[in-house]
Design an enzyme around this catalytic site. Structure first.
Site, PDB file in Angstrom:
ATOM      1  N   GLU A   1      -4.756   3.397   6.423  1.00  0.00           N
ATOM      2  CA  GLU A   1      -4.580   3.456   4.969  1.00  0.00           C
ATOM      3  C   GLU A   1      -5.012   4.809   4.409  1.00  0.00           C
ATOM      4  OE1 GLU A   1      -5.759   0.431   2.313  1.00  0.00           O
ATOM      5  OE2 GLU A   1      -5.249  -1.212   3.653  1.00  0.00           O
TER       6      GLU A   1
ATOM      7  N   SER B   1     -10.966  -0.780   3.722  1.00  0.00           N
ATOM      8  CA  SER B   1     -10.089  -1.192   4.826  1.00  0.00           C
ATOM      9  C   SER B   1      -9.387   0.033   5.401  1.00  0.00           C
ATOM     10  CB  SER B   1      -9.060  -2.215   4.332  1.00  0.00           C
ATOM     11  OG  SER B   1      -9.703  -3.369   3.851  1.00  0.00           O
TER      12      SER B   1
ATOM     13  N   ARG C   1       0.837  -1.204   0.000  1.00  0.00           N
ATOM     14  CA  ARG C   1       0.000   0.000   0.000  1.00  0.00           C
ATOM     15  C   ARG C   1       0.874   1.257   0.000  1.00  0.00           C
ATOM     16  NH1 ARG C   1      -1.923  -3.688  -1.203  1.00  0.00           N
ATOM     17  NH2 ARG C   1      -3.678  -4.854  -0.396  1.00  0.00           N
TER      18      ARG C   1
END
Length: 351
Positions: free
Chosen positions: A346, A246, A164
């Site tokens: 995130e 998420s 990520r």
């Protein structure tokens, strides 16, 4: 180039947080970007690049100039005996692009189906799901330097992809360094899809689908249908219940750290990695701390998946970015106190 002032952003972020942009510019071509850079007083350091709004939390009104990237386009650039090179404009919706590639007979992106956001945002986050990451299919991209106006191309080796993570999430360390956060506006992205396709079924959820259906060698369309069904069962539709997908990254620990956690709680969900490290399921850690279904103000933890934070307010009374971040910090604290693990969000907090 369309310019809006005091523009509402509630419908432009999947969390559904109400906020306004002092100035919103809808970028629909490279020429729009170049015209913007010629404006008197242009300062790239006071801009924010917005794609599909699926990975942000608005902490308040945005005083920077928001560049809403809406560049369209899909095309096949090259086909040979090895595979297909396909390109999409940065403003294309990611899932629509995935479906389009399968419609053309070009498999390879099906595990990434139903991920919200745009094509241009996908390399920034190095999106991934069910055993495939964007970097596995990425070829190159075009972007414009918002400081100099220079158009440039980056290939795989230039993007510093990680979990990520990418070069687009880091500040520039030096005059010619490779940190491009906020400075590079991605315009087009290209993907290499090998002709020798095989289904990626390593994730447990997909293995369950194989067992349930008895289909040992699913087609690309079958994999896409399975992925969509799994995601819909676990994740709320942002159009119905605001969320950013998420919310925390799955943390990676050493084998020794994992063994220590297993010694205290043998139920912990973990995945050994090729380099010897171990990835822990952040959703399991949060659930184990009792957060599933809990709320703080109008922000809550989704009852079907503890990794997802949701907007419990209605369209006229949505949760605030402050409520979301307060909830996130409380979760981080409880997970650290119990497991000694620091969860990393995130989404980007913007305000």
């Amino acid at each position: 180039m369309q310019v809006e002032y005091q523009a509402p952003l509630q419908r432009l972020n999947t969390f559904g947080i109400a906020a306004r942009a002092r100035c919103l510019v809808r970028v629909r071509s490279e020429d729009d970007v170049r015209a913007l850079l010629r404006q008197p007083g242009w300062d790239w350091q006071h801009t924010f690049i917005l794609g599909g709004g699926s990975n942000i939390v608005l902490a308040g009104d945005v005083q920077r100039t928001v560049l809403k990237v809406e560049i369209p386009g899909r095309r096949l650039l090259r086909e040979d005996e090895r595979g297909w090179l396909v390109e999409a404009g940065a403003g294309e919706r990611w899932h629509d692009f995935v479906v389009w590639t399968l419609q053309q007979g070009w498999p390879g992106l099906e595990n990434l189906a139903l991920i919200p956001g745009t094509v241009g945002a996908a390399p920034v986050q190095n999106i991934g799901a069910y055993g495939v990451e964007l970097q596995d299919r990425f070829h190159s991209l075009d972007a414009i330097d918002l400081e100099t106006g220079e158009t440039f191309t980056l290939h795989h080796e230039h993007c510093a992809f990680g979990y990520r993570d990418s070069v687009f999430k880091h500040d520039r360390p030096g005059a010619r360094g490779m940190g491009l956060r906020g400075r590079a506006l991605i315009t087009r992205v290209r993907f290499w899809l090998p002709r020798r396709w095989r289904p990626e079924l390593s994730y447990q959820d997909l293995q369950r689908k194989v067992a349930e259906t008895g289909i040992q060698q699913p087609s690309p369309w079958q994999v896409l249908e399975w992925v969509c069904a799994i995601r819909r069962a676990k994740l709320p539709d942002p159009a119905v219940l605001g969320n950013a997908g998420s919310f925390f990254k799955n943390p990676t620990v050493t084998a020794e750290q994992c063994a220590d956690i297993i010694g205290r709680d043998p139920r912990v969900v973990h995945y050994p990695m090729p380099d010897g490290s171990v990835k822990l399921a952040a959703g399991w850690l949060i659930d184990a701390c009792g957060w599933r279904g809990k709320t703080v103000g109008r922000a809550g933890v989704y009852e079907k998946q503890a990794l997802v934070l949701v907007n419990r307010g209605g369209p006229q009374d949505p949760c605030s970015g402050g409520e979301v971040m307060t909830l996130a910090r409380l979760i981080q604290t409880s997970v650290y106190e119990r497991f000694g693990i620091r969860l990393e969000p995130e989404p980007v907090c913007v305000g």
